[in-house]
Motif scaffolding. Structure first.
Motif: not given
Length: 136
Positions: A89-90, A99, A128, A131, A133-134
């Motif tokens: 993720c970003t 995060r 998701e 990227g 959200l994980p």
């Protein structure tokens, strides 16, 4: 021949600028760690953890990029975002690295609306896949 002031080794300054551009242009970190990897490859970037050691000592919160067989440290500015490959993720820098956390899908409750749950699941899935959200 005499070299004028500030003209000696100008190729070093230009090469360092190119290394910074290369490191920041489409930055993606391998992950976050407090010590350098044993066998880093040129081009790898890492977020330096809170208690760095070894070659990363004194660089907490920095981005460590391997360039030309050595580490180049970049101090992030407010609002910088990068992609964390390990987390998928970003990550955003705002007075420290942040995060997103996984989002739990609705489960249970006294009133169950299947269409709403499907829509929520689709939104979470889209976030998701981008990227943002994980993966949950």
């Amino acid at each position: 021949m005499v070299t004028p002031a500030a003209q000696a080794q100008k190729e070093f300054t230009v090469n360092e600028a190119f290394a910074l551009i290369d490191a920041l242009l489409h930055i993606a970190a391998e992950g976050e760690a407090s010590e350098p990897p044993a066998s880093p490859a040129d081009g790898e970037c890492w977020i330096v953890g809170a208690e760095p050691s070894g070659e990363w000592s004194g660089q907490a919160g920095a981005i460590a990029c391997r360039q030309g067989g050595t580490w180049l440290f970049l101090m992030p500015s407010e609002g910088l975002t990068l992609f964390d490959k390990a987390a998928g993720c970003t990550v955003r820098f705002a007075d420290g690295w942040h995060r997103a956390t996984p989002v739990a899908l609705p489960d249970g409750g006294s009133t169950i609306d299947a269409e709403a749950r499907t829509a929520i699941a689709d939104i979470v899935g889209a976030l998701e896949s981008l990227g943002i959200l994980p993966d949950s």
